[in-house]
Scaffold this motif. Structure first.
Motif, PDB file in Angstrom:
ATOM      1  N   ALA A 182      28.250  50.104  45.854  1.00 42.84           N
ATOM      2  CA  ALA A 182      28.001  48.840  45.153  1.00 42.84           C
ATOM      3  C   ALA A 182      26.783  48.106  45.705  1.00 42.84           C
ATOM      4  CB  ALA A 182      29.238  47.941  45.241  1.00 42.84           C
ATOM      5  N   LEU A 183      26.620  48.123  47.013  1.00 44.79           N
ATOM      6  CA  LEU A 183      25.495  47.398  47.604  1.00 44.79           C
ATOM      7  C   LEU A 183      24.167  48.122  47.393  1.00 44.79           C
ATOM      8  CD1 LEU A 183      27.079  45.997  50.879  1.00 44.79           C
ATOM      9  CD2 LEU A 183      26.111  44.656  49.012  1.00 44.79           C
ATOM     10  N   ARG A 184      24.229  49.375  46.951  1.00 47.36           N
ATOM     11  CA  ARG A 184      22.989  50.085  46.652  1.00 47.36           C
ATOM     12  C   ARG A 184      22.541  49.857  45.210  1.00 47.36           C
ATOM     13  NH1 ARG A 184      24.736  55.568  47.552  1.00 47.36           N
ATOM     14  NH2 ARG A 184      22.840  56.244  46.519  1.00 47.36           N
ATOM     15  N   ALA A 192      24.597  39.442  47.021  1.00 47.62           N
ATOM     16  CA  ALA A 192      25.726  39.357  47.950  1.00 47.62           C
ATOM     17  C   ALA A 192      25.438  38.369  49.074  1.00 47.62           C
ATOM     18  CB  ALA A 192      26.044  40.735  48.527  1.00 47.62           C
ATOM     19  N   VAL A 193      24.216  38.386  49.610  1.00 49.34           N
ATOM     20  CA  VAL A 193      23.854  37.444  50.673  1.00 49.34           C
ATOM     21  C   VAL A 193      23.962  36.004  50.166  1.00 49.34           C
ATOM     22  CG1 VAL A 193      21.955  36.599  52.117  1.00 49.34           C
ATOM     23  CG2 VAL A 193      22.361  39.048  51.933  1.00 49.34           C
ATOM     24  N   ALA A 194      23.423  35.753  48.968  1.00 49.11           N
ATOM     25  CA  ALA A 194      23.461  34.397  48.401  1.00 49.11           C
ATOM     26  C   ALA A 194      24.901  33.941  48.164  1.00 49.11           C
ATOM     27  CB  ALA A 194      22.670  34.360  47.091  1.00 49.11           C
ATOM     28  N   GLU A 195      25.743  34.854  47.697  1.00 51.06           N
ATOM     29  CA  GLU A 195      27.133  34.483  47.420  1.00 51.06           C
ATOM     30  C   GLU A 195      27.926  34.287  48.707  1.00 51.06           C
ATOM     31  OE1 GLU A 195      28.354  37.517  44.668  1.00 51.06           O
ATOM     32  OE2 GLU A 195      27.316  36.552  42.990  1.00 51.06           O
ATOM     33  N   HIS A 196      27.663  35.092  49.720  1.00 48.64           N
ATOM     34  CA  HIS A 196      28.306  34.873  51.023  1.00 48.64           C
ATOM     35  C   HIS A 196      27.904  33.502  51.578  1.00 48.64           C
ATOM     36  CE1 HIS A 196      29.406  39.269  52.298  1.00 48.64           C
ATOM     37  NE2 HIS A 196      29.828  38.966  51.091  1.00 48.64           N
ATOM     38  N   ARG A 197      26.628  33.152  51.416  1.00 44.46           N
ATOM     39  CA  ARG A 197      26.167  31.842  51.892  1.00 44.46           C
ATOM     40  C   ARG A 197      26.878  30.715  51.145  1.00 44.46           C
ATOM     41  NH1 ARG A 197      22.359  30.812  55.209  1.00 44.46           N
ATOM     42  NH2 ARG A 197      21.242  32.795  55.044  1.00 44.46           N
ATOM     43  N   ALA A 198      27.100  30.897  49.841  1.00 47.12           N
ATOM     44  CA  ALA A 198      27.792  29.874  49.038  1.00 47.12           C
ATOM     45  C   ALA A 198      29.266  29.754  49.454  1.00 47.12           C
ATOM     46  CB  ALA A 198      27.682  30.218  47.552  1.00 47.12           C
ATOM     47  N   ILE A 199      29.905  30.893  49.745  1.00 51.03           N
ATOM     48  CA  ILE A 199      31.297  30.869  50.213  1.00 51.03           C
ATOM     49  C   ILE A 199      31.371  30.149  51.560  1.00 51.03           C
ATOM     50  CG2 ILE A 199      33.236  32.289  51.037  1.00 51.03           C
ATOM     51  CD1 ILE A 199      32.231  34.458  48.988  1.00 51.03           C
ATOM     52  N   HIS A 218      32.450  36.157  42.951  1.00 52.95           N
ATOM     53  CA  HIS A 218      31.736  37.165  43.753  1.00 52.95           C
ATOM     54  C   HIS A 218      32.339  38.555  43.522  1.00 52.95           C
ATOM     55  CE1 HIS A 218      29.854  39.031  47.221  1.00 52.95           C
ATOM     56  NE2 HIS A 218      30.972  39.105  47.901  1.00 52.95           N
ATOM     57  N   LEU A 219      33.660  38.652  43.560  1.00 49.02           N
ATOM     58  CA  LEU A 219      34.331  39.940  43.406  1.00 49.02           C
ATOM     59  C   LEU A 219      34.316  40.434  41.963  1.00 49.02           C
ATOM     60  CD1 LEU A 219      37.312  39.185  45.793  1.00 49.02           C
ATOM     61  CD2 LEU A 219      35.481  40.835  46.208  1.00 49.02           C
ATOM     62  N   MET A 220      34.564  39.512  41.013  1.00 51.85           N
ATOM     63  CA  MET A 220      34.624  39.933  39.614  1.00 51.85           C
ATOM     64  C   MET A 220      33.237  40.304  39.076  1.00 51.85           C
ATOM     65  SD  MET A 220      37.769  39.968  39.435  1.00 51.85           S
ATOM     66  CE  MET A 220      37.961  40.575  37.755  1.00 51.85           C
ATOM     67  N   ASP A 221      32.207  39.585  39.525  1.00 52.48           N
ATOM     68  CA  ASP A 221      30.841  39.946  39.116  1.00 52.48           C
ATOM     69  C   ASP A 221      30.478  41.340  39.616  1.00 52.48           C
ATOM     70  OD1 ASP A 221      30.493  37.556  37.859  1.00 52.48           O
ATOM     71  OD2 ASP A 221      29.052  36.718  39.289  1.00 52.48           O
ATOM     72  N   ALA A 222      30.854  41.628  40.874  1.00 57.43           N
ATOM     73  CA  ALA A 222      30.551  42.942  41.448  1.00 57.43           C
ATOM     74  C   ALA A 222      31.265  44.040  40.661  1.00 57.43           C
ATOM     75  CB  ALA A 222      30.966  42.981  42.916  1.00 57.43           C
ATOM     76  N   LYS A 223      32.516  43.775  40.284  1.00 51.36           N
ATOM     77  CA  LYS A 223      33.266  44.760  39.509  1.00 51.36           C
ATOM     78  C   LYS A 223      32.606  44.988  38.148  1.00 51.36           C
ATOM     79  CE  LYS A 223      37.209  44.187  37.104  1.00 51.36           C
ATOM     80  NZ  LYS A 223      38.645  44.149  36.703  1.00 51.36           N
ATOM     81  N   THR A 224      32.225  43.904  37.483  1.00 56.77           N
ATOM     82  CA  THR A 224      31.594  44.017  36.155  1.00 56.77           C
ATOM     83  C   THR A 224      30.272  44.765  36.247  1.00 56.77           C
ATOM     84  OG1 THR A 224      32.599  41.931  35.465  1.00 56.77           O
ATOM     85  CG2 THR A 224      30.706  42.684  34.197  1.00 56.77           C
TER      86      THR A 224
END
Length: 232
Positions: A182-184, A192-199, A218-224
């Protein structure tokens, strides 16, 4: 106290690098069992706690496999460059189930942590986000994946529900391959970095509703995104 926690983070991080180098060089070949904890601690000059944290990270990024009651073994490093769309097509059901399971648990833990966090935990998350950003800038994919795993693990381990945290740790142990793939995907690291910062921001502001909402998104966007990529 904060300095001690930060020093510990640096120790396990350096240990991850050291063990990765031993595996990449062939000093610890695929299929081999790592030396006993005590011997490794003495060899690397670290505590058992730092070693165990480093091994958890290496397990989450697919370098080693921790087998209960047997020891820690070096994994075969598969074809990391196999086409991503093919990987997601073959594993789509598993990826969806793992994301769905995480989405039922992790937003609640983030919400709970926002209500009861400590400065030490917030600092650990902040250090983690900074390290993930630096790893992304350096193009160090494995460190990006490791810091991503550790961010979610820190939330799970400090949200005040040991049973749920244990469940999530078990789930996160299953998602090493999914996380690596997923991260590739194009643009996913920056996102992911921006969303971790927001969390992190929501948790540090004690905004429980925002922590829940951002984690879920964050999780649902990654799944989609993974689903759409597989469909190409």
């Amino acid at each position: 106290m904060g300095g001690v926690a930060h020093e510990s983070d640096q120790v396990w991080s350096a240990t991850v690098d050291h063990l990765r180098a031993m595996i990449d060089s062939g000093e610890l070949p695929p299929g081999s069992r790592l030396p006993a904890e005590r011997a490794l601690c003495e060899q690397l000059g670290i505590s058992r706690g730092s070693l165990r944290q480093a091994l958890r990270v290496l397990d989450s990024i697919g370098y080693v496999q921790i087998r209960a009651g047997s020891g820690t073994y070096v994994r075969e490093q598969g074809t990391a460059e196999s086409p991503l769309s093919s990987w997601f097509s073959e594993h789509e059901q598993l990826v969806e189930k793992l994301f769905d399971l995480r989405a039922t648990v992790e937003p609640t833990l983030a919400e709970r942590l926002a209500r009861q966090h400590t400065p030490r935990v917030v600092q650990r998350l902040a250090d983690n986000v900074a390290e993930m950003e630096a790893a992304a800038a350096d193009g160090d994919m494995l460190r990006v994946i490791a810091t991503d795993a550790e961010f979610h693990r820190v939330i799970a381990g400090n949200a005040g529900n040991d049973d749920v945290a244990d469940l999530l740790r078990s789930v996160l142990a299953l998602v090493g391959e999914e996380r690596r793939a997923a991260l590739r995907l194009p643009g996913q690291i920056r996102k992911a970095v921006a969303e971790h910062r927001a969390i992190l921001d929501a948790i540090s502001r004690s905004d429980a509703a925002a922590a829940r909402e951002i984690t879920l998104k964050h999780l649902m966007d990654a799944k989609t995104y993974a689903h759409d990529y597989a469909a190409h």
